[in-house]
Design a protein around this motif. Structure first.
Motif, mmCIF file in Angstrom:
data_model
loop_
_atom_site.group_PDB
_atom_site.id
_atom_site.type_symbol
_atom_site.label_atom_id
_atom_site.label_comp_id
_atom_site.label_asym_id
_atom_site.label_seq_id
_atom_site.Cartn_x
_atom_site.Cartn_y
_atom_site.Cartn_z
ATOM 1 N N LYS A 1 -15.673 26.225 7.563
ATOM 2 C CA LYS A 1 -14.910 25.657 8.672
ATOM 3 C C LYS A 1 -13.757 24.844 8.105
ATOM 4 C CE LYS A 1 -15.732 23.748 13.181
ATOM 5 N NZ LYS A 1 -14.895 22.604 13.495
ATOM 6 N N ASN B 1 -18.095 41.470 10.086
ATOM 7 C CA ASN B 1 -19.536 41.673 10.228
ATOM 8 C C ASN B 1 -20.364 40.702 9.402
ATOM 9 O OD1 ASN B 1 -19.173 42.615 7.675
ATOM 10 N ND2 ASN B 1 -19.981 44.661 8.027
ATOM 11 N N SER B 2 -19.809 39.531 9.158
ATOM 12 C CA SER B 2 -20.558 38.452 8.508
ATOM 13 C C SER B 2 -21.021 38.833 7.105
ATOM 14 C CB SER B 2 -21.761 38.055 9.370
ATOM 15 O OG SER B 2 -22.266 36.798 8.988
ATOM 16 N N SER B 3 -20.171 39.597 6.387
ATOM 17 C CA SER B 3 -20.554 39.962 5.022
ATOM 18 C C SER B 3 -19.840 39.118 3.971
ATOM 19 C CB SER B 3 -20.283 41.451 4.780
ATOM 20 O OG SER B 3 -18.973 41.751 5.165
ATOM 21 N N PHE B 4 -18.884 38.296 4.408
ATOM 22 C CA PHE B 4 -18.208 37.391 3.476
ATOM 23 C C PHE B 4 -18.477 35.952 3.877
ATOM 24 C CE2 PHE B 4 -15.738 40.048 0.755
ATOM 25 C CZ PHE B 4 -15.510 41.209 1.466
ATOM 26 N N ALA B 5 -18.482 35.059 2.872
ATOM 27 C CA ALA B 5 -18.723 33.642 3.145
ATOM 28 C C ALA B 5 -17.595 33.080 3.992
ATOM 29 C CB ALA B 5 -18.822 32.876 1.824
ATOM 30 N N TYR B 6 -17.926 32.122 4.837
ATOM 31 C CA TYR B 6 -16.893 31.496 5.658
ATOM 32 C C TYR B 6 -17.100 29.988 5.700
ATOM 33 C CZ TYR B 6 -20.142 31.186 9.717
ATOM 34 O OH TYR B 6 -21.191 30.902 10.568
ATOM 35 N N GLN C 1 -19.412 38.930 14.157
ATOM 36 C CA GLN C 1 -20.813 38.562 13.975
ATOM 37 C C GLN C 1 -20.978 37.194 13.328
ATOM 38 O OE1 GLN C 1 -23.286 41.615 12.325
ATOM 39 N NE2 GLN C 1 -22.254 43.198 13.509
ATOM 40 N N TYR C 2 -19.855 36.515 13.123
ATOM 41 C CA TYR C 2 -19.955 35.156 12.608
ATOM 42 C C TYR C 2 -20.337 34.219 13.755
ATOM 43 C CZ TYR C 2 -17.657 36.469 8.233
ATOM 44 O OH TYR C 2 -17.347 37.020 7.024
ATOM 45 N N LEU C 3 -20.974 33.110 13.408
ATOM 46 C CA LEU C 3 -21.386 32.150 14.427
ATOM 47 C C LEU C 3 -20.650 30.830 14.234
ATOM 48 C CD1 LEU C 3 -25.240 32.740 14.222
ATOM 49 C CD2 LEU C 3 -23.710 33.625 15.964
ATOM 50 N N SER C 4 -20.267 30.206 15.348
ATOM 51 C CA SER C 4 -19.683 28.869 15.261
ATOM 52 C C SER C 4 -20.818 27.879 15.048
ATOM 53 C CB SER C 4 -18.950 28.539 16.561
ATOM 54 O OG SER C 4 -19.903 28.386 17.601
ATOM 55 N N GLN C 5 -20.483 26.619 14.886
ATOM 56 C CA GLN C 5 -21.537 25.643 14.626
ATOM 57 C C GLN C 5 -22.434 25.423 15.832
ATOM 58 O OE1 GLN C 5 -19.374 22.334 12.760
ATOM 59 N NE2 GLN C 5 -20.106 23.145 10.820
ATOM 60 N N PHE D 1 -11.945 29.093 10.965
ATOM 61 C CA PHE D 1 -12.753 29.291 9.769
ATOM 62 C C PHE D 1 -11.964 30.113 8.761
ATOM 63 C CE2 PHE D 1 -16.971 27.816 11.107
ATOM 64 C CZ PHE D 1 -16.765 27.680 12.467
ATOM 65 N N GLY E 1 -23.558 27.967 17.458
ATOM 66 C CA GLY E 1 -24.379 29.167 17.539
ATOM 67 C C GLY E 1 -23.758 30.273 18.371
#
Lengths: 446, 148
Positions: free
Chosen positions: A214, A207-212, A312-316, A221, A318
């Motif tokens: 590439k 859910n996009s709560s941790f840094a990621y 909920q993470y996005l690729s470069q 990622f 979008g």
């Protein structure tokens, strides 16, 4: 009304003030009548009489410790329960939930987690809604059910075979006890001295709560901090067991070199200290424990539906990433889907119905829990990962199990009404035996 | 408080909701920026590392935002005014530009529509041209002034 009295009485020309005259003119039967304004005035006088408190603006005040002690907990206060709705419970003495006590004779008994297992379970949080029950009635304990006994027998057999052959997903309606059964499995395997990797909230991975970051020249990622946290948890849970296993070859993890023959606990330590090496540490670790046959491994994942839907993470570009694009999730997906395997072990997962947004239609269709129109397009990137999963349905309480839980709640003194057979029937029937609803019915009276 | 390209970004704000504080960045562009730089959605300004801040700064300076964007908008409207078009006249009068009814309900247009031209006038009047004396000879400036 006062002016009519004033006009007719001789009080008109007296030197009394208007209010005094009005008061004097009031007939006897209304003498004790108290107007609203009188009440307000009295209140105002009382306020003035009280010692002057330092003026504070009411718009926003930082809550001081004094406010917390009042016991008023808002929706965010998980530790303090509002005493209007929750009776303070009595800690109940329970036997320990051990492989020897998880048998048919003990069905319906509520057994607590063993003292050796509790510190391991404390490394990760309990599932959210179960935690509410554990906070209310201490110590944390779960009832032994028919499904528990049969499932643990299945797990014991599975531990002697490769994990690719036993990839089980617990399904059932909301609140039917999937996470609880998973917790019991984890406790059982920890007592048996096996390696346990327990993930209570897989949603927090997606859910996009941790840094990621590439990884260069790939579409993958890495989540360094998440990997490091997981490595730390695994190390704390399985410390004594991991001292017995050593690496079979030298490996490069991040910027470090790990020599052949290092203890796995030392390998994990590298991942704890350097988060950017943690992903490599996890991969080497999983390979090592999978390669040995002495100690079986259990991978227990709760909220597994988040592994089978876009993150909920996005690729470069979008676009939303799939779990297979996150290296840590892919590592686990390999084991869940059977692409990688432990020589001795099992993968047990539980779905979660808590958030509608997290449901995975692909998983439900693959497990046979849900049927969709054949024309419906299911994600072709996620569907292949669901092949070969077996579904075990967790039913609601039977009468016997519910009675055992009711007796436990009675001992813990959480009922407002006197506990009796009619009350038990009432709660059992209105909740249809659903464990979560049964608890809410008993503890909150709804 | 991170100070970036003339805007103060509060430390405790999520990056996703701090970026629209720039003029010219809305919610969609903010998400695009996060995606390009691989910043997770729950990242706060205080959690950004130094290289990430530099990357953000480079990316934002390549976009048309803040004063550059305002100049462009002003120039577009001034262009309409200078060619004497209907659109320009309506901006000047502070009335609806796109053919809306004015019998009733032109409140937003009346409130907002003249502002770019007023800004232009203010800029023009406060520009250095009137302060620095003209390079013409004193006689030219005498004869070119309007006496009556």
């Amino acid at each position: 009304m006062a002016h009519r009295f004033l006009a007719s009485t001789p009080l008109l020309r007296t030197s009394l003030s208007l209010t005094a005259r009005a008061r004097a003119a009031v007939p006897a039967q209304y003498a004790n009548y108290v107007t609203a304004s009188a009440v307000v005035m009295a209140g105002g006088k009382a306020k003035k009489a009280a010692p002057k408190v330092k003026a504070q603006s009411n718009s926003f005040r930082k809550k001081k410790a004094a406010d917390d002690d009042k016991g008023e907990s808002g929706s965010g206060g998980a530790t303090r329960l509002n005493e209007k709705y929750y009776k303070p419970s009595i800690p109940v003495k329970v036997e320990e939930f051990l492989p020897s006590t998880a048998t048919k004779e003990h069905v319906g008994q509520v057994l607590g987690f063993p003292s050796t297992v509790v510190p391991a379970l404390a490394q990760t949080a309990y599932p959210t809604l179960l935690n509410e029950q554990f906070e209310l009635i201490k110590p944390a304990a779960l009832v032994v059910r028919d499904s528990t006994v049969s499932f643990l027998e299945k797990v014991d057999e599975a531990m002697k075979t490769p994990s690719a052959q036993s990839r089980i997903v617990l399904t059932g309606e909301a609140g039917s006890g999937k996470s609880a059964l998973l917790l019991q499995t984890v406790s059982h395997c920890l007592s048996a001295g096996w390696i346990v990797i327990y993930v209570p909230k897989a949603t927090s991975w997606m859910n996009s709560s941790f840094a990621y970051n590439k990884v260069a020249n790939t579409t993958s990622f890495v989540q360094p901090l998440l990997a490091s946290n997981l490595v730390g948890q695994i190390q704390n849970v399985n410390k004594s067991i991991l001292d017995k296993i050593t690496t079979s070859e030298t490996a490069t993890v991040g910027r470090h070199e790990v020599e052949k023959g290092t203890k796995l606990s030392a390998l994990l330590e590298v991942g704890v200290k350097d988060q950017f090496a943690a992903q490599d540490v996890m991969e080497v670790f999983m390979k090592e424990i999978g390669a040995q046959k002495d100690i079986p491994t259990l991978v227990a994942v709760d909220e597994v539906n988040s592994f089978f839907r876009p993150t909920q993470y996005l690729s470069q570009d979008g676009k939303e990433l799939d779990p297979e694009h996150l290296k840590l999730s892919k590592l686990f997906l390999n084991y869940i889907s059977g692409k990688s395997t432990f020589k001795h072990g099992a993968i047990v997962a539980a779905t979660s119905d808590t958030l509608l947004a997290n449901k995975s239609e692909v998983l439900d269709v693959a497990l046979g829990v849900k049927e969709v129109s054949p024309y419906k397009r299911l994600s072709q990137t996620i569907l292949p990962w669901t092949q070969g999963l077996t579904s075990v349905e967790v039913p609601n309480y039977t009468r016997e199990e519910a009675k055992g839980v009711f007796d436990y709640y009675k001992k813990a003194n959480i009922f407002f009404d006197a506990a009796s057979e009619p009350l038990f029937l009432n709660k059992f029937i209105t909740s249809n035996g659903n464990p979560r609803k049964f608890f809410t019915a008993c503890a909150k009276g709804i | 408080m991170l100070h970036l390209l003339g805007v103060n970004l509060p430390d405790q704000k999520l990056v996703q909701y701090a970026l629209p504080l720039f003029y010219g960045i809305g919610q969609k562009t903010a998400l695009k920026v996060l995606a390009t730089l691989s910043i997770h959605k729950t990242c706060k300004i205080a959690d950004l590392s130094e290289p990430q801040v530099n990357q953000l700064s480079t990316l934002l300076s390549d976009m048309k935002i803040e004063s550059d964007l305002r100049k462009q908008i002003r120039a577009n409207i001034m262009h309409h005014r200078s060619i004497g078009s209907y659109v320009g006249r309506r901006h000047a009068m502070g009335l609806p530009v796109r053919g809306q009814n004015t019998k009733n309900n032109a409140k937003t247009a009346r409130r907002l529509n003249g502002r770019w031209l007023k800004a232009e006038k203010r800029e023009y009047s406060s520009s250095t041209r009137s302060i620095i004396p003209s390079t013409d000879s004193p006689f030219e400036s005498f004869f070119n002034r309007k006496w009556f």
